[in-house]
Scaffold this motif. Structure first.
Motif, PDB file in Angstrom:
ATOM      1  N   GLY A 106       6.210 -19.040   4.712  1.00  0.00           N
ATOM      2  CA  GLY A 106       5.699 -20.178   5.460  1.00  0.00           C
ATOM      3  C   GLY A 106       6.640 -21.367   5.536  1.00  0.00           C
ATOM      4  O   GLY A 106       6.436 -22.271   6.332  1.00  0.00           O
ATOM      5  N   ASP A 107       7.674 -21.381   4.711  1.00  0.00           N
ATOM      6  CA  ASP A 107       8.626 -22.494   4.800  1.00  0.00           C
ATOM      7  C   ASP A 107       9.988 -21.931   5.196  1.00  0.00           C
ATOM      8  O   ASP A 107      10.128 -20.746   5.474  1.00  0.00           O
ATOM      9  N   THR A 121      11.052 -11.677  11.602  1.00  0.00           N
ATOM     10  CA  THR A 121      10.392 -10.707  12.470  1.00  0.00           C
ATOM     11  C   THR A 121      10.917 -10.880  13.884  1.00  0.00           C
ATOM     12  O   THR A 121      10.961 -12.008  14.386  1.00  0.00           O
TER      13      THR A 121
HETATM   14  P1  ADP Z   1      12.789 -19.582  10.364  1.00  0.00           P
HETATM   15  O1  ADP Z   1      12.882 -19.637  11.861  1.00  0.00           O
HETATM   16  O2  ADP Z   1      12.794 -20.916   9.699  1.00  0.00           O
HETATM   17  O3  ADP Z   1      13.735 -18.607   9.758  1.00  0.00           O
HETATM   18  P2  ADP Z   1      10.601 -17.888  10.872  1.00  0.00           P
HETATM   19  O4  ADP Z   1       9.902 -18.538  12.010  1.00  0.00           O
HETATM   20  O5  ADP Z   1      11.533 -16.779  11.143  1.00  0.00           O
HETATM   21  O6  ADP Z   1      11.322 -19.029  10.035  1.00  0.00           O
HETATM   22  O7  ADP Z   1       9.521 -17.363   9.828  1.00  0.00           O
HETATM   23  C1  ADP Z   1       8.444 -18.191   9.456  1.00  0.00           C
HETATM   24  C2  ADP Z   1       8.051 -17.907   8.041  1.00  0.00           C
HETATM   25  O8  ADP Z   1       7.549 -16.582   7.967  1.00  0.00           O
HETATM   26  C3  ADP Z   1       9.206 -17.982   7.055  1.00  0.00           C
HETATM   27  O9  ADP Z   1       8.715 -18.502   5.841  1.00  0.00           O
HETATM   28  C4  ADP Z   1       9.626 -16.547   6.889  1.00  0.00           C
HETATM   29  O10 ADP Z   1      10.179 -16.314   5.603  1.00  0.00           O
HETATM   30  C5  ADP Z   1       8.306 -15.825   7.063  1.00  0.00           C
HETATM   31  N1  ADP Z   1       8.436 -14.474   7.628  1.00  0.00           N
HETATM   32  C6  ADP Z   1       8.912 -14.125   8.842  1.00  0.00           C
HETATM   33  N2  ADP Z   1       8.851 -12.790   9.018  1.00  0.00           N
HETATM   34  C7  ADP Z   1       8.316 -12.264   7.882  1.00  0.00           C
HETATM   35  C8  ADP Z   1       8.002 -10.947   7.437  1.00  0.00           C
HETATM   36  N3  ADP Z   1       8.216  -9.859   8.187  1.00  0.00           N
HETATM   37  N4  ADP Z   1       7.476 -10.812   6.195  1.00  0.00           N
HETATM   38  C9  ADP Z   1       7.272 -11.895   5.423  1.00  0.00           C
HETATM   39  N5  ADP Z   1       7.522 -13.152   5.785  1.00  0.00           N
HETATM   40  C10 ADP Z   1       8.045 -13.356   7.003  1.00  0.00           C
END
Ligand code: ADP
Ligand code: MG
Length: 319
Positions: free
Chosen positions: A23-24, A118
């Motif tokens: 989430g962060d 993702t």
């Molecule tokens: P950022 O753009 O800052 O890298 P993201 O929008 O990609 O963040 O992801 C939002 C949050 O969700 C982040 O805390 C990230 O670690 C988490 N996250 C994204 N994809 C996954 C996943 N497949 N499993 C677990 N956590 C995820």
């Protein structure tokens, strides 16, 4: 459903040990004082590391298992992992099953998902695991010494036998295929054994590409050689109990099959009883299969003590 709903629904759980999870911008980990972080990552691609037909629950299990196996090989205790996923589209039943398989194994090892990424693309799964090990106590590939015994955990070759059957190059009775397929699709990372071997094993590696090929990494890093005995490794093919397998085929599966996720390790000959006690504590059988020599190279001897002339090929994606 969008990317963020997907993450919230399938990949966000309350963290217990880590100060901050999904989430962060970053997750936060809190290793205990005096501990080193052990980090490992594995990329699984459809068609290369798994068949498109695999049950997503088993795929979720395996994606985490192969990473936990690396921690096991280092004698590290799992803490947390991240998950980077490329998905061709949002398939909710697939995601639910994948997450279920992955989290079931994560819970067994008390390892929490703290973040990831993702994106849309051809199916690919990248997990990075973080573990901890008391400073200086990690099991490495470089510690094998002449006179040490060579050991391996569990069974070898059945995963490769299942892959051959699924690809149609061998045919197996249904019950044998199902058992071998479990070894291919739901390997059990030997984490408890890795922890129990700290301070006893001199070197360790997890067997992912085939025993001989992986053992060579230990020998090269340690500057030694090894001699294995065919009669000790042959019984490691579990399927052979229900099936007539030619000796040369059985040797090929056991010594060069791959996807076993067992631990191969070395320990001083004077510590055999301690190795056996560690294995008993971990609930994982181990077999002594040979010894480390000062003479470089890897030899496999037949029942008469003659070197095998059969050639074995381990798994190398660029070979
Ligand atoms: P950022 O753009 O800052 O890298 P993201 O929008 O990609 O963040 O992801 C939002 C949050 O969700 C982040 O805390 C990230 O670690 C988490 N996250 C994204 N994809 C996954 C996943 N497949 N499993 C677990 N956590 C995820
Ligand atoms: Mg991101």
């Amino acid at each position: 459903m969008g990317e963020f709903d997907l993450i919230a629904r399938y990949f966000t759980r309350t963290v217990r040990r880590s100060p901050l999870g999904v989430g962060d911008d970053c997750a936060l980990l809190q290793p205990q004082p005096g501990m080193q972080l052990a980090v490992s990552t594995d990329l699984l691609l459809e068609g290369r590391h798994f068949l498109p037909t695999v049950d997503p629950r088993r795929l979720g299990h395996k994606a985490l298992a192969v990473n936990l196996s690396d921690l096991a090989a280092c004698g590290a205790r799992p803490l947390a992992f991240t998950l980077a996923l490329a998905l061709p589209g949002i398939d909710e039943p697939w995601l639910a099953a994948f997450a279920e398989g992955m989290f079931a194994l994560a819970d067994v090892h008390d390892c929490e998902l703290v973040g990831g990424d993702t994106t849309r693309g051809a199916l690919a799964i990248n997990i990075t695991v973080f573990g901890e090990v008391p400073a200086g106590q990690a099991l490495l590939r470089s510690g094998a010494r002449a006179g040490d015994d060579v050991w391996v955990s569990g069974t070898l070759g059945d995963a490769r036998l299942a892959l051959d059957a699924l690809l149609g190059t061998v045919s197996l009775p249904q019950a044998v295929l199902e058992a071998a397929r479990l070894r291919l699709e739901t390997p059990q990372p030997r984490v408890a054994l890795g922890l129990a071997l700290r301070g006893i094993a001199t070197a360790a590696i997890d067997v992912s590409d085939g025993l001989l090929g992986d053992l060579v990494h230990v020998l090269e890093r340690s500057g030694v050689g090894a001699t294995l005995e065919a009669v000790r490794v042959l019984p490691l093919l579990a399927a052979a109990q229900a099936l007539q397998v030619e000796t040369s085929k059985a040797l090929e599966l056991v010594l060069a099959g791959g996807d076993d996720y067992e631990l191969a390790f070395t320990a001083p000959a004077a510590r055999r009883a301690e190795v056996e006690e560690a294995a008993r504590q971990a609930g994982t059988p181990v077999t002594r299969i040979g010894r480390i020599d000062a003479l470089r190279g890897l030899r496999v001897l037949d029942a008469q003590g003659r070197p095998l002339t059969q050639k074995f090929t381990g798994f190398d994606h660029f070979a």
